[in-house]
Design an enzyme around this catalytic site. Structure first.
Site, short mmCIF file in Angstrom:
data_model
loop_
_atom_site.label_atom_id
_atom_site.label_comp_id
_atom_site.label_asym_id
_atom_site.label_seq_id
_atom_site.Cartn_x
_atom_site.Cartn_y
_atom_site.Cartn_z
N ARG A 1 -40.52 -8.67 10.95
CA ARG A 1 -41.11 -9.71 11.77
C ARG A 1 -42.60 -9.82 11.43
O ARG A 1 -43.20 -8.88 10.91
CB ARG A 1 -40.95 -9.39 13.25
CG ARG A 1 -39.50 -9.16 13.68
CD ARG A 1 -39.43 -8.66 15.12
NE ARG A 1 -38.05 -8.44 15.56
CZ ARG A 1 -37.41 -7.29 15.45
NH1 ARG A 1 -38.01 -6.24 14.91
NH2 ARG A 1 -36.17 -7.16 15.88
N LYS B 1 -39.73 -3.26 17.54
CA LYS B 1 -39.69 -3.45 19.00
C LYS B 1 -39.43 -2.12 19.70
O LYS B 1 -38.65 -1.30 19.22
CB LYS B 1 -38.59 -4.45 19.37
CG LYS B 1 -38.92 -5.90 18.99
CD LYS B 1 -37.85 -6.84 19.50
CE LYS B 1 -38.21 -8.29 19.26
NZ LYS B 1 -37.19 -9.21 19.77
N HIS C 1 -39.91 -16.03 10.66
CA HIS C 1 -38.55 -15.62 10.99
C HIS C 1 -37.52 -16.25 10.05
O HIS C 1 -36.43 -15.70 9.87
CB HIS C 1 -38.23 -15.97 12.45
CG HIS C 1 -37.69 -14.80 13.22
ND1 HIS C 1 -38.42 -13.65 13.47
CD2 HIS C 1 -36.47 -14.58 13.77
CE1 HIS C 1 -37.69 -12.81 14.16
NE2 HIS C 1 -36.50 -13.33 14.34
N ARG D 1 -37.10 -13.83 7.42
CA ARG D 1 -36.28 -12.71 7.91
C ARG D 1 -34.81 -13.09 7.85
O ARG D 1 -33.97 -12.29 7.42
CB ARG D 1 -36.72 -12.37 9.33
CG ARG D 1 -35.94 -11.25 10.02
CD ARG D 1 -36.62 -10.92 11.34
NE ARG D 1 -35.81 -10.11 12.22
CZ ARG D 1 -35.74 -8.79 12.21
NH1 ARG D 1 -36.41 -8.11 11.30
NH2 ARG D 1 -34.99 -8.14 13.07
N HIS E 1 -32.20 -3.96 14.44
CA HIS E 1 -31.43 -4.47 15.58
C HIS E 1 -30.86 -3.32 16.39
O HIS E 1 -30.29 -2.39 15.84
CB HIS E 1 -30.28 -5.36 15.09
CG HIS E 1 -30.74 -6.69 14.58
ND1 HIS E 1 -29.98 -7.46 13.72
CD2 HIS E 1 -31.88 -7.40 14.80
CE1 HIS E 1 -30.62 -8.58 13.44
NE2 HIS E 1 -31.77 -8.56 14.09
N TYR F 1 -25.18 -13.16 10.96
CA TYR F 1 -25.36 -13.49 9.55
C TYR F 1 -24.03 -13.53 8.79
O TYR F 1 -23.97 -14.09 7.70
CB TYR F 1 -26.31 -12.48 8.90
CG TYR F 1 -27.69 -12.55 9.51
CD1 TYR F 1 -28.51 -13.64 9.29
CD2 TYR F 1 -28.15 -11.53 10.34
CE1 TYR F 1 -29.76 -13.72 9.87
CE2 TYR F 1 -29.40 -11.59 10.92
CZ TYR F 1 -30.21 -12.69 10.69
OH TYR F 1 -31.44 -12.78 11.27
#
Length: 330
Positions: free
Chosen positions: A176, A200, A276, A279, A302, A311
């Protein structure tokens, strides 16, 4: 979790406790998200903005002094309807409701409320939206775009090298924008071809650096970064930020967005391209090359494999090839 310390009613600390109104708990909620939930700064800011909107709405209601225990499901449903009437997308409404659930969960934890009425709220139905991706050819044109820039002077040439390194990092790692600007010099291992990334929730992960990215970083570190740093002690050393601005300060997330928009236009890409998008392109191209879904989950950072599975819907060419090769009537 152990019970929290609560001062006695006659204690001199009791006066410092929040007032009964909802707004009195906003500051404590902010600290709770940051200190106890370990959320990233951007996530804390988003939750706080959502809560502020709710509190502003409450302040406009006849019962604006409502306390935590007086909030009902019907009251929150009125707020949900107000969000929808304001034209917010279902995904945005859903995010606001998640913030409310977290806030009332905090109030229950603090014993300011006896129950969480927000848990009964249903998020609006969302359509499955497939992420937009660039083709490998468009990515090549995008990554080559900084080379088309013509600059005069050492600083301009240094910025071109920095931009090349920044774009290469975004696509090579799938990070990110906030993760890329958070990289430190010590996080990058050019010899090993990897970098350490903080994602994150302050979760650390390792991401790969392809040969093109390593070459761009080597040129930036050797010829550009020393010039941009200008012997500033705050941005020197192994623990210093990797990417620097024209003034020698750490590069910001907003600047990365501006760079992506600028070079996307030069490469003839859509105006909707963002960090993004790179990404998403990274993940899609990895799957097209035969990458394992679990490995891709780790690379993207994730928490759930369900997030990565989107995806598999984007990249269908490999599935078609497998079907054509192995089906009896392929």
């Amino acid at each position: 979790m152990p019970p929290r310390f609560k001062p006695k009613a006659d204690s001199r600390f009791a006066a410092a406790q929040p007032a009964p109104g909802l707004a009195a708990h906003a500051a404590g909620f902010h600290s709770y998200l940051k200190a106890e939930c370990g959320m990233a700064a951007n996530s804390v800011a988003a939750y706080s903005r959502d809560l502020r909107r709710f509190l502003d709405w409450v302040a406009r209601q006849p019962s604006r002094n409502v306390g935590p225990n007086a909030v009902t499901l019907e009251f929150l449903l009125e707020y949900q309807a107000d969000l929808s009437d304001a034209g917010l997308a279902p995904s945005s409404v859903g995010r606001h409701l998640v913030s409310l659930k977290q806030f009332f969960r905090y109030l229950v934890l603090e014993e300011a409320a006896t129950e969480n009425p927000a848990e009964l709220l249903d998020s609006p139905k969302l359509w499955d939206r497939l992420p937009a991706v660039l083709s490998p050819q468009k990515v090549e044109a995008f990554l080559d775009a900084p080379q088309a820039e013509r600059g005069a002077g050492e600083v301009t040439e240094a910025l071109i090298l920095r931009d090349r390194a920044t774009l290469a990092l975004l696509y090579a790692t799938g990070c990110r924008a906030s993760e890329v600007v958070g990289l430190k010099v010590s996080d990058v291992r050019l010899g090993g071809g990897w970098a350490r990334c903080l994602g994150k929730g302050n979760k650390e992960r390792v991401v790969g650096l392809n040969p093109r990215c390593r070459a761009a970083l080597e040129a930036y570190l050797a010829d550009a970064r020393p010039l941009l740093a200008r012997d500033r002690p705050s941005v020197s050393g192994e623990g210093a930020p990797l990417l620097l601005s024209r003034t020698g300060r750490p590069l910001t997330r907003a600047t990365v967005w501006d760079l992506v928009k600028k070079y996307a236009a030069l490469a003839g890409c859509s105006s909707k391209v963002s960090p993004h998008t790179l990404r998403h392109s990274f993940a899609t191209h990895m799957l097209a090359g035969g990458a394992d879904l679990r490995a891709l989950q780790e690379l993207l950072g994730h928490a759930s494999i369900r997030t990565t599975q989107v995806y598999t819907h984007v990249e269908h060419t490999r599935l078609k090839a497998v079907h054509a090769k192995h089906h009896p009537r392929g």
